[in-house]
Design a protein around this motif. Sequence first.
Motif, PDB file in Angstrom:
ATOM      1  N   ASP A   1      13.593   7.415  10.662  1.00 12.63           N
ATOM      2  CA  ASP A   1      13.025   6.087  10.389  1.00 12.63           C
ATOM      3  C   ASP A   1      12.772   5.872   8.902  1.00 12.63           C
ATOM      4  OD1 ASP A   1      13.102   5.468  13.071  1.00 12.63           O
ATOM      5  OD2 ASP A   1      10.969   5.887  13.424  1.00 12.63           O
ATOM      6  N   LEU A   2      12.330   6.907   8.212  1.00 11.15           N
ATOM      7  CA  LEU A   2      12.087   6.783   6.770  1.00 11.15           C
ATOM      8  C   LEU A   2      13.363   6.365   6.043  1.00 11.15           C
ATOM      9  CD1 LEU A   2       9.802   9.861   5.990  1.00 11.15           C
ATOM     10  CD2 LEU A   2       9.205   7.449   5.744  1.00 11.15           C
ATOM     11  N   PHE A   3      14.479   7.021   6.359  1.00 14.52           N
ATOM     12  CA  PHE A   3      15.733   6.707   5.675  1.00 14.52           C
ATOM     13  C   PHE A   3      16.360   5.413   6.193  1.00 14.52           C
ATOM     14  CE2 PHE A   3      15.230  11.063   4.399  1.00 14.52           C
ATOM     15  CZ  PHE A   3      15.738  11.070   3.114  1.00 14.52           C
ATOM     16  N   THR A   4      15.951   4.990   7.381  1.00 19.11           N
ATOM     17  CA  THR A   4      16.475   3.739   7.929  1.00 19.11           C
ATOM     18  C   THR A   4      15.690   2.527   7.431  1.00 19.11           C
ATOM     19  OG1 THR A   4      17.152   4.912   9.934  1.00 19.11           O
ATOM     20  CG2 THR A   4      17.030   2.520  10.078  1.00 19.11           C
ATOM     21  N   ASP A   5      14.357   2.619   7.485  1.00 17.80           N
ATOM     22  CA  ASP A   5      13.518   1.445   7.219  1.00 17.80           C
ATOM     23  C   ASP A   5      12.763   1.480   5.890  1.00 17.80           C
ATOM     24  OD1 ASP A   5      14.241   0.536   9.769  1.00 17.80           O
ATOM     25  OD2 ASP A   5      12.582   1.643  10.693  1.00 17.80           O
TER      26      ASP A   5
ATOM     27  N   LEU B   1      17.457   2.651  -2.111  1.00 19.81           N
ATOM     28  CA  LEU B   1      17.946   3.071  -3.422  1.00 19.81           C
ATOM     29  C   LEU B   1      17.699   1.953  -4.417  1.00 19.81           C
ATOM     30  CD1 LEU B   1      21.297   4.745  -2.371  1.00 19.81           C
ATOM     31  CD2 LEU B   1      19.277   5.886  -3.312  1.00 19.81           C
ATOM     32  N   HIS B   2      16.937   2.252  -5.449  1.00 20.48           N
ATOM     33  CA  HIS B   2      16.590   1.261  -6.470  1.00 20.48           C
ATOM     34  C   HIS B   2      17.610   1.315  -7.592  1.00 20.48           C
ATOM     35  CE1 HIS B   2      12.689   0.129  -4.742  1.00 20.48           C
ATOM     36  NE2 HIS B   2      12.725   1.358  -4.259  1.00 20.48           N
ATOM     37  N   LEU B   3      18.717   0.644  -7.342  1.00 17.22           N
ATOM     38  CA  LEU B   3      19.805   0.528  -8.310  1.00 17.22           C
ATOM     39  C   LEU B   3      19.853  -0.909  -8.807  1.00 17.22           C
ATOM     40  CD1 LEU B   3      22.458   2.533  -6.272  1.00 17.22           C
ATOM     41  CD2 LEU B   3      21.279   3.311  -8.331  1.00 17.22           C
ATOM     42  N   PRO B   4      20.551  -1.156  -9.918  1.00 16.22           N
ATOM     43  CA  PRO B   4      20.648  -2.547 -10.398  1.00 16.22           C
ATOM     44  C   PRO B   4      21.150  -3.488  -9.298  1.00 16.22           C
ATOM     45  CG  PRO B   4      21.518  -1.029 -12.022  1.00 16.22           C
ATOM     46  CD  PRO B   4      21.227  -0.218 -10.791  1.00 16.22           C
ATOM     47  N   GLY B   5      20.457  -4.602  -9.143  1.00  9.21           N
ATOM     48  CA  GLY B   5      20.791  -5.573  -8.104  1.00  9.21           C
ATOM     49  C   GLY B   5      20.187  -5.242  -6.756  1.00  9.21           C
ATOM     50  N   GLY B   6      19.476  -4.121  -6.646  1.00  9.94           N
ATOM     51  CA  GLY B   6      18.934  -3.649  -5.385  1.00  9.94           C
ATOM     52  C   GLY B   6      17.487  -4.028  -5.207  1.00  9.94           C
ATOM     53  N   PRO B   7      16.801  -3.389  -4.323  1.00  9.76           N
ATOM     54  CA  PRO B   7      17.104  -2.119  -3.694  1.00  9.76           C
ATOM     55  C   PRO B   7      18.098  -2.242  -2.536  1.00  9.76           C
ATOM     56  CG  PRO B   7      14.931  -2.864  -3.008  1.00  9.76           C
ATOM     57  CD  PRO B   7      15.458  -3.874  -3.986  1.00  9.76           C
ATOM     58  N   TYR B   8      18.803  -1.139  -2.302  1.00  9.20           N
ATOM     59  CA  TYR B   8      19.818  -1.075  -1.269  1.00  9.20           C
ATOM     60  C   TYR B   8      19.424  -0.043  -0.219  1.00  9.20           C
ATOM     61  CZ  TYR B   8      22.614  -3.374  -4.858  1.00  9.20           C
ATOM     62  OH  TYR B   8      23.069  -4.232  -5.820  1.00  9.20           O
ATOM     63  N   PRO B   9      19.789  -0.284   1.053  1.00 12.10           N
ATOM     64  CA  PRO B   9      19.510   0.720   2.081  1.00 12.10           C
ATOM     65  C   PRO B   9      20.423   1.936   1.908  1.00 12.10           C
ATOM     66  CG  PRO B   9      20.738  -1.113   3.008  1.00 12.10           C
ATOM     67  CD  PRO B   9      20.421  -1.489   1.596  1.00 12.10           C
ATOM     68  N   PHE B  10      19.959   3.072   2.405  1.00 15.78           N
ATOM     69  CA  PHE B  10      20.792   4.270   2.380  1.00 15.78           C
ATOM     70  C   PHE B  10      21.958   4.103   3.346  1.00 15.78           C
ATOM     71  CE2 PHE B  10      17.310   6.415   0.291  1.00 15.78           C
ATOM     72  CZ  PHE B  10      17.953   7.386  -0.464  1.00 15.78           C
ATOM     73  N   PRO B  11      23.159   4.486   2.943  1.00 16.32           N
ATOM     74  CA  PRO B  11      24.275   4.468   3.896  1.00 16.32           C
ATOM     75  C   PRO B  11      24.097   5.630   4.880  1.00 16.32           C
ATOM     76  CG  PRO B  11      24.980   5.404   1.804  1.00 16.32           C
ATOM     77  CD  PRO B  11      23.558   4.942   1.624  1.00 16.32           C
ATOM     78  N   ALA B  12      24.461   5.436   6.109  1.00 17.50           N
ATOM     79  CA  ALA B  12      24.362   6.459   7.158  1.00 17.50           C
ATOM     80  C   ALA B  12      23.017   7.178   7.094  1.00 17.50           C
ATOM     81  CB  ALA B  12      25.521   7.448   7.042  1.00 17.50           C
TER      82      ALA B  12
ATOM     83  N   ALA C   1      20.877   8.421   9.202  1.00 17.49           N
ATOM     84  CA  ALA C   1      20.659   9.633  10.008  1.00 17.49           C
ATOM     85  C   ALA C   1      21.326  10.840   9.349  1.00 17.49           C
ATOM     86  CB  ALA C   1      21.179   9.431  11.422  1.00 17.49           C
ATOM     87  N   VAL C   2      22.503  10.644   8.792  1.00 16.98           N
ATOM     88  CA  VAL C   2      23.211  11.736   8.117  1.00 16.98           C
ATOM     89  C   VAL C   2      22.474  12.123   6.833  1.00 16.98           C
ATOM     90  CG1 VAL C   2      25.365  12.374   6.950  1.00 16.98           C
ATOM     91  CG2 VAL C   2      25.438  11.083   9.089  1.00 16.98           C
ATOM     92  N   ILE C   3      22.052  11.121   6.073  1.00 21.06           N
ATOM     93  CA  ILE C   3      21.322  11.379   4.830  1.00 21.06           C
ATOM     94  C   ILE C   3      20.002  12.088   5.132  1.00 21.06           C
ATOM     95  CG2 ILE C   3      20.203  10.316   2.837  1.00 21.06           C
ATOM     96  CD1 ILE C   3      23.232  10.168   2.676  1.00 21.06           C
ATOM     97  N   ALA C   4      19.312  11.673   6.186  1.00 18.51           N
ATOM     98  CA  ALA C   4      18.049  12.325   6.568  1.00 18.51           C
ATOM     99  C   ALA C   4      18.294  13.785   6.934  1.00 18.51           C
ATOM    100  CB  ALA C   4      17.401  11.587   7.731  1.00 18.51           C
ATOM    101  N   PHE C   5      19.354  14.046   7.674  1.00 23.10           N
ATOM    102  CA  PHE C   5      19.675  15.414   8.079  1.00 23.10           C
ATOM    103  C   PHE C   5      20.008  16.276   6.859  1.00 23.10           C
ATOM    104  CE2 PHE C   5      22.619  18.736   9.477  1.00 23.10           C
ATOM    105  CZ  PHE C   5      21.861  19.347  10.458  1.00 23.10           C
TER     106      PHE C   5
END
Length: 167
Positions: free
Chosen positions: A67-71, A75-86, A88-92
């Motif tokens: 849930d942390l990586f989903t909600d 990612l605080h990049l220029p023009g963002g913030p953007y959600p993490f791609p995948a 569940a995979v990133i959390a793992f």
Amino acid sequence: MSDLQNVKPAFAARVATTIGQASGLVQKLATPWLTQLVLRIALAVPFWKSGILKWQGFLQLNDTAIDLFTDEFKLHLPGGPYPFPAPAVIAFLSACGEVGFPVLLVFGFGTRFAALGLLLMTCIIELTVPEGWPIHITWAAMALGIAAWGPGAISIDHLLSRATNRL
């Protein structure tokens, strides 16, 4: 007037001697092997504590970690913030790194690799939680120090290095 002139050099000499003795004591206490060991443990602890909270069982993340990586995390990049791609995979992968790299660091096995892994994780954490930079820069400095100067004499890497040099 001559007594006053003699007091100043004598006082300066005493101060210089005391500083030299204190510096020598600090140098004896802060030996490279001890410094490198403490540095490895200090970097391992916060990542281990964070990583261990993400697991529910063997290779099974708890719902909060995903849930942390989903909600929550973005990612605080220029023009963002953007959600993490995948997420569940990133959390793992994050949870594996937060538990695996600290274990390698504490034992001093694959130490420079583990330090580089935690440095990369720190960079991603900084992009996720930019207001945490005072802690993140400390983690980055520790990881760079470990990567640059190695694990030290109290490590499996050191033992392996000595064993292979004898063969």
